[in-house]
Design a protein around this motif. Structure first.
Motif, mmCIF file in Angstrom:
data_model
loop_
_atom_site.group_PDB
_atom_site.id
_atom_site.type_symbol
_atom_site.label_atom_id
_atom_site.label_comp_id
_atom_site.label_asym_id
_atom_site.label_seq_id
_atom_site.Cartn_x
_atom_site.Cartn_y
_atom_site.Cartn_z
ATOM 1 N N MET A 1 -0.501 -5.397 -3.866
ATOM 2 C CA MET A 1 0.125 -4.724 -4.965
ATOM 3 C C MET A 1 -0.912 -3.905 -5.746
ATOM 4 S SD MET A 1 2.115 -6.557 -8.078
ATOM 5 C CE MET A 1 0.823 -7.624 -8.594
ATOM 6 N N LEU A 2 -2.092 -4.454 -5.984
ATOM 7 C CA LEU A 2 -3.133 -3.759 -6.737
ATOM 8 C C LEU A 2 -3.643 -2.518 -6.004
ATOM 9 C CD1 LEU A 2 -4.906 -3.986 -9.337
ATOM 10 C CD2 LEU A 2 -6.523 -5.247 -7.955
ATOM 11 N N PRO A 3 -4.010 -2.608 -4.725
ATOM 12 C CA PRO A 3 -4.455 -1.396 -4.021
ATOM 13 C C PRO A 3 -3.356 -0.337 -3.917
ATOM 14 C CG PRO A 3 -5.092 -3.334 -2.782
ATOM 15 C CD PRO A 3 -4.190 -3.798 -3.890
ATOM 16 N N GLN A 4 -2.139 -0.782 -3.685
ATOM 17 C CA GLN A 4 -1.031 0.169 -3.554
ATOM 18 C C GLN A 4 -0.849 0.960 -4.849
ATOM 19 O OE1 GLN A 4 2.704 -1.724 -2.806
ATOM 20 N NE2 GLN A 4 3.810 0.185 -2.586
ATOM 21 N N PHE A 5 -0.878 0.298 -5.987
ATOM 22 C CA PHE A 5 -0.701 0.971 -7.275
ATOM 23 C C PHE A 5 -1.848 1.937 -7.545
ATOM 24 C CE2 PHE A 5 -1.433 1.319 -11.837
ATOM 25 C CZ PHE A 5 -0.185 1.737 -12.280
ATOM 26 N N LEU A 6 -3.086 1.467 -7.342
ATOM 27 C CA LEU A 6 -4.238 2.297 -7.670
ATOM 28 C C LEU A 6 -4.388 3.494 -6.729
ATOM 29 C CD1 LEU A 6 -6.857 -0.424 -8.633
ATOM 30 C CD2 LEU A 6 -5.647 1.143 -10.162
ATOM 31 N N GLU A 7 -4.025 3.323 -5.468
ATOM 32 C CA GLU A 7 -4.167 4.425 -4.515
ATOM 33 C C GLU A 7 -3.004 5.408 -4.579
ATOM 34 O OE1 GLU A 7 -6.884 2.491 -0.990
ATOM 35 O OE2 GLU A 7 -4.718 2.264 -0.829
ATOM 36 N N GLU A 8 -1.777 4.890 -4.584
ATOM 37 C CA GLU A 8 -0.620 5.771 -4.506
ATOM 38 C C GLU A 8 -0.235 6.374 -5.851
ATOM 39 O OE1 GLU A 8 2.519 3.633 -2.601
ATOM 40 O OE2 GLU A 8 1.349 3.304 -0.769
ATOM 41 N N ARG A 9 -0.227 5.581 -6.884
ATOM 42 C CA ARG A 9 0.252 6.083 -8.178
ATOM 43 C C ARG A 9 -0.859 6.692 -9.032
ATOM 44 N NH1 ARG A 9 4.979 2.083 -10.255
ATOM 45 N NH2 ARG A 9 6.202 2.173 -8.359
ATOM 46 N N CYS A 10 -2.074 6.157 -8.919
ATOM 47 C CA CYS A 10 -3.163 6.642 -9.773
ATOM 48 C C CYS A 10 -4.107 7.593 -9.050
ATOM 49 C CB CYS A 10 -3.957 5.462 -10.334
ATOM 50 S SG CYS A 10 -2.959 4.347 -11.317
ATOM 51 N N GLY A 11 -4.088 7.606 -7.728
ATOM 52 C CA GLY A 11 -4.905 8.537 -6.962
ATOM 53 C C GLY A 11 -6.339 8.111 -6.729
ATOM 54 N N TYR A 12 -6.674 6.846 -6.887
ATOM 55 C CA TYR A 12 -8.033 6.377 -6.645
ATOM 56 C C TYR A 12 -8.235 6.112 -5.162
ATOM 57 C CZ TYR A 12 -8.577 5.708 -11.652
ATOM 58 O OH TYR A 12 -8.655 5.912 -12.992
ATOM 59 N N LYS A 13 -9.482 6.180 -4.721
ATOM 60 C CA LYS A 13 -9.844 5.837 -3.348
ATOM 61 C C LYS A 13 -10.512 4.472 -3.391
ATOM 62 C CE LYS A 13 -10.579 10.584 -1.934
ATOM 63 N NZ LYS A 13 -11.552 11.550 -1.443
ATOM 64 N N LEU A 14 -9.943 3.510 -2.692
ATOM 65 C CA LEU A 14 -10.473 2.150 -2.666
ATOM 66 C C LEU A 14 -11.085 1.852 -1.304
ATOM 67 C CD1 LEU A 14 -7.536 0.195 -4.343
ATOM 68 C CD2 LEU A 14 -9.499 1.237 -5.437
ATOM 69 N N PHE A 15 -12.097 0.994 -1.306
ATOM 70 C CA PHE A 15 -12.669 0.481 -0.067
ATOM 71 C C PHE A 15 -12.364 -1.008 -0.019
ATOM 72 C CE2 PHE A 15 -15.904 -1.775 2.294
ATOM 73 C CZ PHE A 15 -15.895 -1.088 3.496
ATOM 74 N N ILE A 16 -11.664 -1.429 1.010
ATOM 75 C CA ILE A 16 -11.345 -2.840 1.210
ATOM 76 C C ILE A 16 -11.920 -3.224 2.567
ATOM 77 C CG2 ILE A 16 -9.505 -4.543 1.465
ATOM 78 C CD1 ILE A 16 -7.805 -2.683 -0.337
ATOM 79 N N LEU A 17 -12.862 -4.175 2.546
ATOM 80 C CA LEU A 17 -13.521 -4.596 3.775
ATOM 81 C C LEU A 17 -12.485 -5.151 4.745
ATOM 82 C CD1 LEU A 17 -16.289 -4.898 5.107
ATOM 83 C CD2 LEU A 17 -16.361 -7.217 4.239
ATOM 84 N N GLY A 18 -12.542 -4.724 5.964
ATOM 85 C CA GLY A 18 -11.577 -5.137 6.971
ATOM 86 C C GLY A 18 -10.504 -4.085 7.182
ATOM 87 N N ARG A 19 -10.087 -3.449 6.110
ATOM 88 C CA ARG A 19 -9.096 -2.386 6.223
ATOM 89 C C ARG A 19 -9.767 -1.030 6.410
ATOM 90 N NH1 ARG A 19 -5.731 -0.027 1.237
ATOM 91 N NH2 ARG A 19 -7.738 1.003 1.008
ATOM 92 N N ASP A 20 -10.815 -0.764 5.660
ATOM 93 C CA ASP A 20 -11.436 0.555 5.658
ATOM 94 C C ASP A 20 -12.746 0.632 6.429
ATOM 95 O OD1 ASP A 20 -9.365 1.481 4.042
ATOM 96 O OD2 ASP A 20 -10.400 0.854 2.226
ATOM 97 N N SER A 21 -13.279 -0.484 6.869
ATOM 98 C CA SER A 21 -14.518 -0.437 7.648
ATOM 99 C C SER A 21 -14.181 -0.115 9.111
ATOM 100 C CB SER A 21 -15.262 -1.767 7.553
ATOM 101 O OG SER A 21 -14.453 -2.829 7.984
ATOM 102 N N LEU A 22 -15.131 0.476 9.795
ATOM 103 C CA LEU A 22 -14.924 0.865 11.184
ATOM 104 C C LEU A 22 -15.049 -0.341 12.106
ATOM 105 C CD1 LEU A 22 -17.078 4.119 11.157
ATOM 106 C CD2 LEU A 22 -14.585 3.939 11.035
ATOM 107 N N PRO A 23 -14.274 -0.388 13.180
ATOM 108 C CA PRO A 23 -14.402 -1.485 14.137
ATOM 109 C C PRO A 23 -15.788 -1.476 14.767
ATOM 110 C CG PRO A 23 -12.408 -0.226 14.562
ATOM 111 C CD PRO A 23 -13.196 0.516 13.541
ATOM 112 N N GLY A 24 -16.435 -2.607 14.804
ATOM 113 C CA GLY A 24 -17.754 -2.727 15.390
ATOM 114 C C GLY A 24 -18.881 -2.368 14.443
#
Length: 171
Positions: A1-24
């Motif tokens: 809920m927190l990342p969705q609000f901050l990224e979609e409604r507020c326009g911030y770019k978030l880094f979440i380990l596991g979601r945004d890091s590259l495989p390997g």
């Protein structure tokens, strides 16, 4: 809920380990690069996040990486002064739970305070929860009301969180 609000409604770019890091990609490198590129760190926690008497599995690999992320971020925030930390409390913290918190988090909590989700949710519970019935039903209703109040974009929690976030500007 927190990342969705901050990224979609507020326009911030978030880094979440596991979601945004590259495989390997090396996790250590990904964490350090993302912390260096960040202006804020949001640390979301509850009473059992840092361990307690009921949470004895503190030596798992997931806890070790979370601890590494937290230590790297706290080093950047407290020693280098290059990162600001926003603390988000999901529930009311008891004094016994505070005993298990790391000193760095306690220092930040005492110095700057925390954005408390439970405060904005509690106001709605007291106003709307007037029904009788079994205790389990009341607790289920409370949980649903907490979710509804936290999703409202005009709630005190979201306003306070956006206050601590950096100003979005064109670079």
């Amino acid at each position: 809920m927190l990342p969705q609000f901050l990224e979609e409604r507020c326009g911030y770019k978030l880094f979440i380990l596991g979601r945004d890091s590259l495989p390997g990609q090396a996790i250590v490198d990904a964490v350090e690069e993302s912390i260096q590129a960040s202006r804020r760190l949001i640390l979301v926690y509850s009473g059992t996040t840092f361990g307690s008497q009921g949470h004895s599995d503190r030596n798992s690999p997931k806890d070790a990486w979370q601890s590494f992320e937290r230590q790297t971020a706290m080093h950047s925030a407290l020693l280098e002064g290059s990162l600001q930390v926003i603390l988000v409390e999901l529930e009311k913290i008891t004094p016994t739970q505070l005993d298990f918190f790391p000193e760095s988090v306690l220092h930040l909590r005492n110095r700057q305070g925390a954005v408390c989700l439970w405060k904005s949710s509690r106001l709605r519970w007291n106003r709307r929860l007037k029904c009788g019935g079994r205790r389990e039903e009341n607790e289920d209703i409370r949980g649903q009301l907490a979710l509804v109040s936290s999703l409202s974009t005009s709630s005190r929690f979201w306003k306070e969180l956006r206050y601590y976030m950096p100003v979005r500007g064109k670079r």
